[in-house]
Design a protein around this motif. Structure first.
Motif, PDB file in Angstrom:
ATOM      1  N   ALA A  26       0.843  -1.094   0.008  1.00  0.00           N
ATOM      2  CA  ALA A  26       0.117   0.031   0.182  1.00  0.00           C
ATOM      3  C   ALA A  26       0.936   1.230   0.079  1.00  0.00           C
ATOM      4  N   THR A  27       0.558   2.248  -0.909  1.00  0.00           N
ATOM      5  CA  THR A  27       1.324   3.479  -0.914  1.00  0.00           C
ATOM      6  C   THR A  27       1.122   4.284   0.174  1.00  0.00           C
ATOM      7  N   LYS A  28       0.070   4.053   0.831  1.00  0.00           N
ATOM      8  CA  LYS A  28      -0.209   4.969   2.097  1.00  0.00           C
ATOM      9  C   LYS A  28       0.548   4.341   3.150  1.00  0.00           C
ATOM     10  N   ALA A  29       0.847   3.139   3.262  1.00  0.00           N
ATOM     11  CA  ALA A  29       1.720   2.608   4.447  1.00  0.00           C
ATOM     12  C   ALA A  29       3.282   3.318   4.506  1.00  0.00           C
ATOM     13  N   ARG A  30       3.591   3.616   3.318  1.00  0.00           N
ATOM     14  CA  ARG A  30       5.126   4.201   3.365  1.00  0.00           C
ATOM     15  C   ARG A  30       4.833   5.823   3.647  1.00  0.00           C
ATOM     16  N   ALA A  31       3.631   6.308   3.199  1.00  0.00           N
ATOM     17  CA  ALA A  31       3.499   7.784   3.667  1.00  0.00           C
ATOM     18  C   ALA A  31       3.141   8.062   5.117  1.00  0.00           C
ATOM     19  N   VAL A  32       2.534   6.992   5.460  1.00  0.00           N
ATOM     20  CA  VAL A  32       2.297   6.789   6.998  1.00  0.00           C
ATOM     21  C   VAL A  32       3.721   6.764   7.912  1.00  0.00           C
ATOM     22  N   PHE A  33       4.609   6.070   7.487  1.00  0.00           N
ATOM     23  CA  PHE A  33       5.824   5.869   8.031  1.00  0.00           C
ATOM     24  C   PHE A  33       6.396   7.314   8.068  1.00  0.00           C
ATOM     25  N   ALA A  34       6.562   7.703   6.577  1.00  0.00           N
ATOM     26  CA  ALA A  34       7.376   9.043   6.622  1.00  0.00           C
ATOM     27  C   ALA A  34       6.783  10.124   7.543  1.00  0.00           C
ATOM     28  N   LEU A  35       5.680  10.313   7.588  1.00  0.00           N
ATOM     29  CA  LEU A  35       4.649  11.473   8.227  1.00  0.00           C
ATOM     30  C   LEU A  35       4.900  11.077   9.691  1.00  0.00           C
ATOM     31  N   GLY A  36       4.938   9.790  10.148  1.00  0.00           N
ATOM     32  CA  GLY A  36       5.320   9.671  11.538  1.00  0.00           C
ATOM     33  C   GLY A  36       6.667   9.807  12.037  1.00  0.00           C
ATOM     34  N   LEU A  37       7.370   9.722  11.003  1.00  0.00           N
ATOM     35  CA  LEU A  37       8.933   9.809  11.328  1.00  0.00           C
ATOM     36  C   LEU A  37       9.068  11.268  11.530  1.00  0.00           C
ATOM     37  N   LEU A  38       8.482  12.146  10.402  1.00  0.00           N
ATOM     38  CA  LEU A  38       8.592  13.656  10.744  1.00  0.00           C
ATOM     39  C   LEU A  38       7.855  14.226  11.850  1.00  0.00           C
ATOM     40  N   GLY A  39       6.990  13.678  12.314  1.00  0.00           N
ATOM     41  CA  GLY A  39       6.009  13.907  13.442  1.00  0.00           C
ATOM     42  C   GLY A  39       7.013  13.599  14.841  1.00  0.00           C
ATOM     43  N   MET A  40       7.778  12.554  14.602  1.00  0.00           N
ATOM     44  CA  MET A  40       8.500  12.306  15.848  1.00  0.00           C
ATOM     45  C   MET A  40       9.764  13.119  16.036  1.00  0.00           C
ATOM     46  N   LEU A  41      10.227  13.483  14.830  1.00  0.00           N
ATOM     47  CA  LEU A  41      11.551  14.386  14.672  1.00  0.00           C
ATOM     48  C   LEU A  41      11.452  15.879  15.045  1.00  0.00           C
ATOM     49  N   THR A  42       9.960  16.076  14.521  1.00  0.00           N
ATOM     50  CA  THR A  42       9.762  17.527  14.794  1.00  0.00           C
ATOM     51  C   THR A  42       8.801  17.691  16.236  1.00  0.00           C
ATOM     52  N   GLY A  43       8.519  16.757  17.059  1.00  0.00           N
ATOM     53  CA  GLY A  43       7.743  16.674  18.184  1.00  0.00           C
ATOM     54  C   GLY A  43       7.829  17.625  19.143  1.00  0.00           C
ATOM     55  N   LEU A  44       9.360  17.927  19.618  1.00  0.00           N
ATOM     56  CA  LEU A  44       9.609  18.619  20.466  1.00  0.00           C
ATOM     57  C   LEU A  44       9.571  20.161  19.983  1.00  0.00           C
ATOM     58  N   PHE A  45       9.331  20.531  19.004  1.00  0.00           N
ATOM     59  CA  PHE A  45       9.133  21.888  18.569  1.00  0.00           C
ATOM     60  C   PHE A  45       7.815  22.324  18.315  1.00  0.00           C
ATOM     61  N   ILE A  46       6.771  21.384  18.542  1.00  0.00           N
ATOM     62  CA  ILE A  46       5.447  21.637  18.659  1.00  0.00           C
ATOM     63  C   ILE A  46       4.615  21.452  17.086  1.00  0.00           C
ATOM     64  N   GLY A  47       5.653  21.682  16.097  1.00  0.00           N
ATOM     65  CA  GLY A  47       5.264  21.542  14.651  1.00  0.00           C
ATOM     66  C   GLY A  47       4.850  20.039  14.332  1.00  0.00           C
TER      67      GLY A  47
END
Length: 122
Positions: A26-47
């Motif tokens: 599923a192409t959405k699976a790769r997008a979920v992983f990328a967005l989750g990684l981005l969310g974790m990396l920028t989580g401390l900056f509220i963004g």
């Protein structure tokens, strides 16, 4: 291995029907992983709240589509990893907000309240 009495075992079912689609990731699976990684990396900056929330919404859609496909959409591992990363990002956002509020309250408590009049005035 049989799943219920009277059913044909999984090993002896034979070849699949030639008109069945090939399993695909599923192409959405790769997008979920990328967005989750981005969310974790920028989580401390509220963004990180935005990509993490989008990742969780996409994960719901991808799970629905995978269930409806009857097993021909794969990528469940990427979905689980992406969801975990997104939840981690949301937890980091919550921690950042709590720390910012505590720091703000402590600084507000340290400042003088009211007017500061000179010593020779009653």
């Amino acid at each position: 291995m049989t799943t219920a009495p009277g059913q044909v075992s999984v090993a002896s079912q034979g070849l699949r029907h030639p008109l069945d689609p090939d399993p695909a990731r599923a192409t959405k699976a790769r997008a979920v992983f990328a967005l989750g990684l981005l969310g974790m990396l920028t989580g401390l900056f509220i963004g990180g709240v935005v990509p993490a929330t989008v990742a969780l919404q996409l994960a719901r859609q991808a799970r629905r589509e995978a269930y409806a496909s009857g097993g021909f959409l794969t990528g469940g591992v990427w979905l689980r990893r992406g969801e975990r990363l997104a939840w981690t990002g949301l937890v980091l956002v919550a921690v950042s907000v709590v720390v910012a509020v505590v720091i703000g309250v402590v600084r507000l408590a340290g400042t003088p309240f009211g007017h500061d009049y000179p010593a020779n005035m009653d």
